[in-house]
Design an enzyme around this catalytic site. Structure first.
Site, PDB file in Angstrom:
ATOM      1  N   LYS A 134     127.951  35.600  -1.922  1.00 52.60           N
ATOM      2  CA  LYS A 134     129.058  34.968  -2.648  1.00 52.60           C
ATOM      3  C   LYS A 134     128.661  33.634  -3.278  1.00 52.60           C
ATOM      4  O   LYS A 134     129.212  33.234  -4.301  1.00 52.60           O
ATOM      5  CB  LYS A 134     130.253  34.760  -1.719  1.00 52.60           C
ATOM      6  CG  LYS A 134     130.900  36.054  -1.239  1.00 52.60           C
ATOM      7  CD  LYS A 134     131.604  36.775  -2.368  1.00 52.60           C
ATOM      8  CE  LYS A 134     132.366  38.009  -1.861  1.00 52.60           C
ATOM      9  NZ  LYS A 134     132.907  38.813  -2.983  1.00 52.60           N
ATOM     10  N   SER A 154     124.295  42.091   2.309  1.00 56.69           N
ATOM     11  CA  SER A 154     125.014  41.094   1.510  1.00 56.69           C
ATOM     12  C   SER A 154     125.407  39.841   2.282  1.00 56.69           C
ATOM     13  O   SER A 154     125.633  38.793   1.693  1.00 56.69           O
ATOM     14  CB  SER A 154     126.246  41.739   0.876  1.00 56.69           C
ATOM     15  OG  SER A 154     127.051  42.323   1.878  1.00 56.69           O
ATOM     16  N   GLU A 206     140.523  32.762  -3.989  1.00 59.29           N
ATOM     17  CA  GLU A 206     141.046  33.634  -2.948  1.00 59.29           C
ATOM     18  C   GLU A 206     139.884  33.983  -2.035  1.00 59.29           C
ATOM     19  O   GLU A 206     138.734  33.880  -2.432  1.00 59.29           O
ATOM     20  CB  GLU A 206     141.593  34.917  -3.580  1.00 59.29           C
ATOM     21  CG  GLU A 206     140.527  35.988  -3.890  1.00 59.29           C
ATOM     22  CD  GLU A 206     139.486  35.559  -4.927  1.00 59.29           C
ATOM     23  OE1 GLU A 206     139.794  34.668  -5.746  1.00 59.29           O
ATOM     24  OE2 GLU A 206     138.365  36.108  -4.908  1.00 59.29           O
TER      25      GLU A 206
END
Lengths: 255, 407
Positions: B98, B387, B120
């Site tokens: 991210k 990830s 969010e």
């Protein structure tokens, strides 16, 4: 256009229109029917029938909560059937269907238009369908003689405003401030300027909504616009008598 | 499958943000102007050498790129099939992919003169990444997070607060990622002039799906270079988990026009195949529009958005990124699902035999890789995008095991 554009007629007569909004099916269809009766008796010129949606992201807490609650029991088709019944109970009274796009897409735009036409819906506003994505929808609505309404907001650029005006065959719905639906204390100071920009582009009636909750605000807005929309202030009410009281107050302020 | 692959798949979307029949810009009017401004600023930044150089430097010195491509030798022997490589996004600063996107977008926000960042978050990884870059650039930061997610990802809530972000609990709807997105959009609509909405997944109205992909494609670019160095050839299959789909699209994108590389996205199969019990959009979903984009959505017969379930908060979402919907349509990528239990087992297995604790999201990709490796031969290569790391999930895993009387 076969349909009579009610707001256009009122505009010609120099009368300010009062447009209340309700979430159909909140808490149930019988209550919604009683509200419609009361609102018409108290002098509403047009009623917005809100279609319940599970994810009403353009709405503030009041309508969002009501919409989510009602979405569990009341579908788009239920609202269309409700509208059809109202068109029998209240012949010639104009209704606007206010919805999110997903239920329409799921039903199919063509089927939706047929159902809406059969329910004698005069206007449709899809809050998350901007003109840029609406080519197919516009063609279908025109073919079914249903008037389209698009939003203009303080962030709408002049170029986009032209597109909004061109795509709106019913009237222009001006959002009186940036933000979601809901009540606010004061009418935005920039509203006059924003409406002036719209008037330069179109002769269509202009309704103003988002945040108008009482007679005083309605009066101020009516000095600048052709119609006043009151949504959350009604949706948060619990009884028909409260609905009548607020409707009376707004109506009186617009005379 | 590979014969149907058109040329230059990576050239999408079109000028209006459509990937085939998916994508577009379905936003409330107030956001339309700001989205057009954002689009212009984004494409201008992509052309700016200065912007790219600063991003590259920060990716190296702040995020810690490039991340390794690790040969999982014991997992490979355990499966007894294809060679398994892991792309180690868990080793980035903040512990998940991210941060790549958060960093790119905050540079864009600064370029646009914005001072307030809203975002969010589902699993909290995007929230932590956003809070991190907001702190790094001295900006105000507000994170919306579903109340249910705040409970199951409590360590990430603490991290965000420590980094100076305001974390707002969203109590609407299912109190998960979908509701957090709606609430962030409401905030953006209300404070549109001063705020920048830093969306974390390959979702939402154009230009977000494209923008997030562009900032995440470094994952696939590095993988490509690394596997060529190590194996002198491209992998046979890439595997990534798909919630909104940002890690997967970043991983897949640089390989879209390599027809020999199969691409597999793994969705959350949840508890069962019943609507409401999973988040496998390609198994139970249909065409719809949610939160600004047209794509595959889990919904009921009348177009109300369905509730979803996954043991991993980051995959627990009713819609999939539009580019994935398109890649699915043209058969360029294949999408499957892994249920909660199988993901939990993969979580443990990787911890024990490779010494890597994967995020529960990534555990879905690992679980499928284990299945897939067994079907392939030892000279074939699988690359799995790991990830994120799983420290945030320890509570969830322990609770699930108590519930199931497992282990």
């Amino acid at each position: 256009m076969a349909t009579v554009n009610s707001l256009q007629k009122l505009k010609k007569l120099g009368k300010k229109a009062f447009i209340p909004y309700l979430v159909v099916g909140d808490p149930d269809l019988a209550t919604s029917a009683a509200w419609v009766d009361a609102l018409i008796e108290e002098g509403a010129d047009l009623i917005e029938l809100g279609v319940p949606f599970s994810d009403a992201l353009a709405d503030g807490p009041v309508i969002q909560t009501a919409s989510e609650r009602a979405s569990k029991t009341t579908s788009l088709l239920d609202v269309l059937h409700f509208a059809k019944q109202q068109s029998i109970t209240h012949p010639n009274f104009p209704f606007l269907l206010f919805t999110y796009y997903n239920p329409v897409l799921k039903m199919g735009i063509e089927t939706f238009a047929q159902e809406a036409q059969s329910a004698k819906i005069q206007y449709i506003l899809i809050v998350d369908l901007p003109p840029e994505e609406a080519a197919n929808y516009l063609e279908i609505m025109n073919r079914h003689s249903i008037l389209t309404v698009f939003l203009a907001s303080p962030t709408t650029t002049p170029a986009r405003l032209a597109l909004v005006c061109k795509s709106s065959t019913g009237f222009i719905y001006s959002v009186s401030r940036t933000g979601v639906t809901g009540t606010q204390v004061e009418v935005s100071t920039s509203l006059a300027g924003e409406l002036e920009l719209i008037k330069r582009q179109t002769d269509q009636p202009i309704a103003v909504g988002f945040g108008i909750s009482n007679g005083e605000q309605a009066k101020q807005v009516a000095l600048l616009a052709d119609a006043v929309v009151v949504g959350s202030a009604f949706v948060k009410l619990k009884s028909v008598s409260e609905v009548r009281k607020l409707a009376k107050e707004i109506r009186a302020s617009l005379l | 499958m590979q014969n149907q692959t058109p040329r230059l798949i990576h050239s999408q979307p079109n000028a209006k943000g459509w990937f085939g029949a998916y994508g577009g810009r379905f936003a409330p009017e107030t956001l339309m102007g700001p989205l057009l401004d954002l689009e212009a600023a984004f494409y201008s930044a992509l052309k700016s050498e200065e912007f790219k150089a600063e991003l590259q430097q920060l990716l190296e010195e702040f995020v810690g790129r490039e991340t390794p491509l690790t040969y999982a030798s014991r997992l490979t022997s355990y499966c007894g099939g294809a060679k398994i490589y892991l792309k180690r996004e868990d080793l980035t600063h903040t512990g998940a992919h991210k941060i790549n996107n958060a960093l790119g977008q905050i540079l864009l926000a600064r370029r646009m003169g914005k001072k307030r960042i809203i975002a969010e978050t589902g699993a909290g990884q995007h929230g932590v990444a956003t809070a991190t870059v907001a702190a790094r650039f001295g900006m105000e930061c507000v994170i919306y997070m579903g109340k249910v997610d705040m409970e199951r990802q409590a360590p990430n809530v603490q991290r965000m607060r420590l980094l100076g972000a305001k974390v707002v609990a969203v109590v609407a709807g299912t109190q998960t990622l979908k509701d957090a997105v709606s609430e962030a959009m409401r905030d953006w609509v209300t404070h549109v002039n001063e705020s920048y909405y830093l969306l974390g997944s390959a979702l939402g109205p154009h230009p977000y799906p494209t923008m997030v992909r562009e900032f995440q494609k470094i994952i696939g670019e590095e993988t490509r270079k690394q596997i060529l160095q190590k194996e002198q050839r491209l992998p046979d299959e890439l595997i990534a988990c798909v919630g909104g789909g940002s890690n997967a699209i970043g991983f897949f994108y640089p390989f879209l026009d390599d027809p020999t590389v199969a691409l597999t996205g793994v969705e959350a199969g949840g508890r069962s195949g019943q609507l409401g019990d999973h988040a496998a959009r390609f198994s139970g979903g249909s065409l719809g529009v949610l939160q600004g984009t047209q794509t595959f959505i889990l919904q009921d017969q009348v177009g109300q958005i369905a509730t979803t379930h996954s043991v991993s908060a980051g995959l627990d979402y009713a819609a999939v990124g539009p580019e994935h919907a398109w890649l699915h349509d043209i058969h360029r990528a294949n999408y499957t699902f892994v249920r909660d239990q199988e993901a939990l087992e993969a979580f443990h297995l990787l911890a024990r035999i490779e010494g890597i604790i994967p995020a529960l999201e990534s555990s879905h990709a690992i679980a499928y890789a284990i299945r897939r490796a067994r079907e392939l031969s030892p000279h074939q290569l699988l690359a799995v995008n790991l990830s994120g790391r799983g420290d945030k999930d320890l509570n969830t895993v322990l609770e699930e095991e108590l519930k199931n009387g497992h282990r």
